[in-house]
Design an enzyme around this catalytic site. Structure first.
Site, PDB file in Angstrom:
ATOM      1  N   TYR A 104     -28.028  19.387 -17.543  1.00  0.00           N
ATOM      2  CA  TYR A 104     -27.589  18.497 -18.612  1.00  0.00           C
ATOM      3  C   TYR A 104     -26.336  17.742 -18.192  1.00  0.00           C
ATOM      4  O   TYR A 104     -25.462  18.296 -17.509  1.00  0.00           O
ATOM      5  CB  TYR A 104     -27.271  19.291 -19.886  1.00  0.00           C
ATOM      6  CG  TYR A 104     -28.484  19.767 -20.638  1.00  0.00           C
ATOM      7  CD1 TYR A 104     -29.038  19.004 -21.654  1.00  0.00           C
ATOM      8  CD2 TYR A 104     -29.075  20.990 -20.339  1.00  0.00           C
ATOM      9  CE1 TYR A 104     -30.155  19.448 -22.360  1.00  0.00           C
ATOM     10  CE2 TYR A 104     -30.186  21.440 -21.037  1.00  0.00           C
ATOM     11  CZ  TYR A 104     -30.716  20.665 -22.047  1.00  0.00           C
ATOM     12  OH  TYR A 104     -31.814  21.103 -22.733  1.00  0.00           O
ATOM     13  N   ARG A 153     -35.530  28.466 -18.889  1.00  0.00           N
ATOM     14  CA  ARG A 153     -36.143  27.726 -20.000  1.00  0.00           C
ATOM     15  C   ARG A 153     -37.318  26.890 -19.498  1.00  0.00           C
ATOM     16  O   ARG A 153     -37.191  26.198 -18.484  1.00  0.00           O
ATOM     17  CB  ARG A 153     -35.137  26.756 -20.639  1.00  0.00           C
ATOM     18  CG  ARG A 153     -34.042  27.264 -21.541  1.00  0.00           C
ATOM     19  CD  ARG A 153     -34.381  28.133 -22.701  1.00  0.00           C
ATOM     20  NE  ARG A 153     -35.603  27.933 -23.463  1.00  0.00           N
ATOM     21  CZ  ARG A 153     -35.769  27.039 -24.436  1.00  0.00           C
ATOM     22  NH1 ARG A 153     -34.798  26.234 -24.794  1.00  0.00           N
ATOM     23  NH2 ARG A 153     -36.900  26.957 -25.099  1.00  0.00           N
ATOM     24  N   HIS A 156     -38.412  21.123 -21.467  1.00  0.00           N
ATOM     25  CA  HIS A 156     -38.464  20.734 -22.891  1.00  0.00           C
ATOM     26  C   HIS A 156     -37.546  19.559 -23.185  1.00  0.00           C
ATOM     27  O   HIS A 156     -36.615  19.272 -22.438  1.00  0.00           O
ATOM     28  CB  HIS A 156     -38.083  21.924 -23.785  1.00  0.00           C
ATOM     29  CG  HIS A 156     -36.662  22.373 -23.610  1.00  0.00           C
ATOM     30  ND1 HIS A 156     -36.273  23.235 -22.611  1.00  0.00           N
ATOM     31  CD2 HIS A 156     -35.528  22.072 -24.282  1.00  0.00           C
ATOM     32  CE1 HIS A 156     -34.974  23.457 -22.694  1.00  0.00           C
ATOM     33  NE2 HIS A 156     -34.490  22.751 -23.691  1.00  0.00           N
ATOM     34  N   HIS A 158     -35.356  18.127 -26.616  1.00  0.00           N
ATOM     35  CA  HIS A 158     -34.913  18.433 -27.986  1.00  0.00           C
ATOM     36  C   HIS A 158     -35.138  17.221 -28.885  1.00  0.00           C
ATOM     37  O   HIS A 158     -34.840  16.091 -28.494  1.00  0.00           O
ATOM     38  CB  HIS A 158     -33.417  18.760 -27.997  1.00  0.00           C
ATOM     39  CG  HIS A 158     -33.067  20.011 -27.262  1.00  0.00           C
ATOM     40  ND1 HIS A 158     -33.013  21.241 -27.868  1.00  0.00           N
ATOM     41  CD2 HIS A 158     -32.745  20.230 -25.968  1.00  0.00           C
ATOM     42  CE1 HIS A 158     -32.663  22.160 -26.984  1.00  0.00           C
ATOM     43  NE2 HIS A 158     -32.498  21.573 -25.811  1.00  0.00           N
TER      44      HIS A 158
END
Lengths: 242, 177
Positions: A104, A153, A156, A158
């Site tokens: 991120y 994770r 994906h 969000h």
């Protein structure tokens, strides 16, 4: 002023319980006491009507400052509907995600994967009159998250949705078909109902795919709907015979 | 069947725009709106008493006349800081019609999102000393000994504080809306 139509309660198993010990952070943060069930009033039924005038559209994460981000470019499109199948129109949708390497653009993300100077990873779009949305991005990467031994994770994106009333506010995640991490993920698995869980997985869609440019995925989202089908014409006449 | 909620996770700050904590900001939807200017602040703590320093707090409330259908948009978003504290600037909402012919005391809807919350939790902030609090239909549903968890206290002129405890002793009353 007439009472607002209440929103339906979620179907059993369709929503994750707050207290889900396999997702470790819930153990200190999920409330222990049952919430007070409050009848809906204007407070919950009147949306913040967020519009592009004050919340500008940013629909393309694949280019930043005129430069292309690294990774597999893709388009995500879908519809936002309520449980009665009615489109949720002109409603703000926020999305955010990791870059193609699984990191991120965030000060607290210290995963040992490269940052991409041309990828920030957040967008804002609005549904149209039919509830449709669409944005362009880069396929995100998987990343480790320390919840348990060897925890990663699944890939994906969000999604934050506002719906048409505060009671419809939702944050969820879109996953990708065929991801081998899905069966291992405590967050994905907190949704008990198999069908409800699979509806968190987007599907590859050749209709959304653009030739010579980007693969397309479809992800439809259902927000809470009215507890009873509203008979709008009847109520406009003051009738309530159903 | 409604889509399942999933946690906002630890990196929701990518959609944090600190200016949104000021509901009255220049260039925003309520620039120039008139009414009693207030600050709403508080801390969030978890079940261990630790400060929650990565939460996203959203508010939604009526305008000073108690309307939701006017020009005013009582929506704000704020991250908790390193002290677990959120802080909004806005206008004090007025009393809002309730179900039937009731009147709700002035209040602010609050939603809290964070890593560790699979779905957001919602609560309300009421203002200490409001005569309408005594008759508010929602406060009446809350056991008397827990009601204080919803009532902000003044800490300075125009500043209201409500501390939120997610879990455990003196746990805030959350609402199933």
């Amino acid at each position: 002023m007439s009472d607002p139509i209440p929103y339906a309660r979620p179907a059993p198993g369709s929503q994750p319980p707050l207290d889900s010990p396999a997702y470790r952070s819930t153990q200190s943060r999920a409330p222990l006491l049952a919430p007070i069930r409050a009848p809906h009033t204007l407070t919950e039924a009147s949306s913040p009507r967020l519009t592009p005038m004050h919340y500008p559209v940013q629909a393309d994460m694949s280019v930043h400052n005129g430069k292309a981000a690294m990774g597999e470019r893709m388009i995500v499109a879908g519809r936002v509907l309520d449980e009665a199948g009615r489109p949720v129109a002109n409603s703000m949708v926020e999305v955010w995600q990791a870059n193609a390497a699984g990191r991120y653009h965030h000060v607290r993300d210290d995963h040992d994967a490269p940052l991409d100077p041309n990828f920030e990873g957040h967008a804002r779009i609005f549904t149209d009159a039919e509830g449709r949305y669409r944005f362009t991005t880069i396929r995100p990467g998987a990343y480790p998250w320390r919840n348990h031994h060897n925890a990663w994770r699944p890939v994906h994106i969000h999604f934050g949705l506002f719906g048409q009333g505060f009671a419809q506010r939702m944050i969820t995640q879109m996953y990708f078909p065929g991801d081998p991490l899905l069966p291992l993920d405590p967050i994905f698995n907190t949704t008990a109902d198999e069908e409800a869980r699979q509806r968190l997985v987007a599907r590859f869609d050749l209709e959304v795919t653009e030739p010579e440019w980007a693969l397309g995925y479809r992800f439809d989202i259902t927000l809470r709907g009215p507890a009873a089908t509203p008979f709008e014409d009847m109520s406009a006449q003051g009738g309530d015979h159903h | 069947m409604a889509t399942a909620h999933q946690t906002a996770g630890p990196y929701w700050h990518m959609i944090d725009f600190p200016a949104w904590a000021d509901v009255l900001r220049e260039g925003g939807p309520n620039a120039g709106a008139q009414g009693e200017r207030i600050v709403i602040e508080g801390t969030i703590t978890d079940g261990d008493g630790a400060l929650v320093t990565d939460a996203m707090v959203e508010i939604w409330h009526a305008d000073p006349a108690g309307r939701y259908d006017a020009e005013f948009q009582g929506f704000g978003r704020c991250a908790t800081n390193a002290e677990g504290r959120f802080r909004f600037t806005t206008l004090k909402p007025g009393p809002v019609p309730g179900r039937g012919n009731t009147l709700q005391a002035p209040h602010v809807q609050i939603a809290i999102f964070a890593r560790g919350l699979l779905s957001h939790v919602t609560t309300r902030l009421y203002f200490a000393g409001e005569p309408l609090n005594e008759a508010d239909p929602l406060l009446a549903l809350v056991p008397a000994e827990r009601r204080a968890t919803l009532i902000a206290e003044p800490t300075a002129p125009g500043t209201w504080q409500l501390d939120i405890r997610l879990r455990g002793g003196a746990e805030t009353v959350f609402l199933d809306i």
